[in-house]
Write a protein that holds these residues in place. Sequence first.
Motif, short mmCIF file in Angstrom:
data_model
loop_
_atom_site.label_atom_id
_atom_site.label_comp_id
_atom_site.label_asym_id
_atom_site.label_seq_id
_atom_site.Cartn_x
_atom_site.Cartn_y
_atom_site.Cartn_z
N MET A 93 0.55 -1.01 -0.16
CA MET A 93 0.16 -0.28 -0.07
C MET A 93 0.82 1.16 -0.25
O MET A 93 1.65 0.92 0.76
CB MET A 93 -0.43 -0.09 1.20
N THR A 94 0.43 2.54 -1.09
CA THR A 94 1.02 3.63 -0.60
C THR A 94 0.68 4.29 0.91
O THR A 94 -0.17 3.85 1.21
CB THR A 94 0.81 4.40 -2.19
N GLY A 95 1.19 5.04 0.59
CA GLY A 95 1.56 6.35 2.00
C GLY A 95 0.10 6.89 1.99
O GLY A 95 -0.60 6.69 3.59
N LYS A 133 -2.23 4.56 2.75
CA LYS A 133 -2.40 3.79 4.41
C LYS A 133 -2.97 4.68 5.10
O LYS A 133 -3.52 4.97 6.35
CB LYS A 133 -0.85 3.23 5.12
N SER A 134 -2.79 6.11 5.03
CA SER A 134 -3.00 7.13 5.67
C SER A 134 -5.06 7.46 5.10
O SER A 134 -6.52 7.54 6.32
CB SER A 134 -2.94 8.51 5.05
N ALA A 135 -5.71 7.22 4.22
CA ALA A 135 -6.55 6.82 3.99
C ALA A 135 -8.04 6.13 5.04
O ALA A 135 -8.70 6.18 5.07
CB ALA A 135 -7.22 6.35 2.71
N SER A 148 -7.60 11.83 0.18
CA SER A 148 -9.31 12.10 -0.73
C SER A 148 -9.14 10.88 -1.46
O SER A 148 -10.72 10.66 -1.74
CB SER A 148 -9.75 12.72 -0.85
N GLN A 149 -8.55 10.51 -2.11
CA GLN A 149 -8.54 10.12 -4.19
C GLN A 149 -8.70 8.62 -3.65
O GLN A 149 -9.63 8.07 -3.78
CB GLN A 149 -7.50 10.94 -4.74
N SER A 150 -7.15 8.52 -2.51
CA SER A 150 -7.28 7.32 -2.40
C SER A 150 -8.86 6.77 -1.10
O SER A 150 -9.68 5.65 -1.68
CB SER A 150 -6.17 6.89 -0.94
#
Length: 330
Positions: A1-3, A6-8, A35-37
């Motif tokens: 997963m991208t940062g 993970k934040s999402a 938000s996109q994620s």
Amino acid sequence: MTGAEKSAILLLYLGPEATAKVFSHMDDGDIKRISQSMSKLGHVPREEIAQVVAEFTDITNPETGFFSQGEEFVKKILEKALGPLRAETLLQEIRTSGIGDMADILSTMDARTIANFFSQEHPQTIAVVLAKLKPKQTSEIISLLPQELQAEVVIRIAEVDQVSPEILAEIDEVIRVELTALGGVQRFKVGGVEKVVDMFAHLDRSREKKILDKLDTMNPPLAEVIRKHLFTFEDIFKLDDRAIQSIMREISNDTLTLAMKTSVDEVKDKIFRNISSRAAEMIKEDLEVMGPVRLSDVEKAQSEIIKIVRKMEEEGKVVIAGRGAEDVLV
């Protein structure tokens, strides 16, 4: 997963209250990425949640995980963190972000290549694409377009505000046939007079004058608005004293007094230093006894003075550099 992913997941798990507080401390770029994620997550398996928030796995349903509220969730937290206007602007960009951002690709291309490509396109299409670019690149491309297109494109950049995803999709489809490497265009806030003013700041004076002269014929009100933004009443007093003295000699005391009604003390002091002591005393007295006046009357007086300064510049009596060089009187 991208940062961002993970934040999402973490923020979706924490909920809108915590997310809103976090977003209020972030810049628009990071908010958009997260938000996109969020919008794309859909169902998040327990295993992925455990990787991001392992300390909360004992209170997470081990079978279903959670299902993202998607855009509705994003809209609520953006509005709470940023207010409705800024939130709507970001949402508009998020909704079509999957298409791709043409501006990033065009920013690496030569201005002449882009101008040659767009020279056969409709002015509205050119305006929508160029409005996304940085002012300096926009000005370079416009200066390389055919002469008859330049003012047309400027008008459309100034008049367009926001562009719907459907229109952007159509524009993307038209140009991707010839420039397949560019990808699509995401929805974005474009245009407006401010964009044109920023663009003009990177044009040389002769090019600026030619386009404005053309706009005087094609769209006089727009030309007047652009001129007003290009050079304000306060900008006059950034000139050197010799230039200001030359300008003051062309302006009546009545017009100057009304124009100064809303001026800050710094501007007033500079005016008083560059006119006769007798005239300064008269204007000070008039300002003290002057009652309430309409703001539109003040702006009209300031516009009259700006026109005088512009005319003096065209006649070679004053040179308004203001673009990296010193202001001088010739």
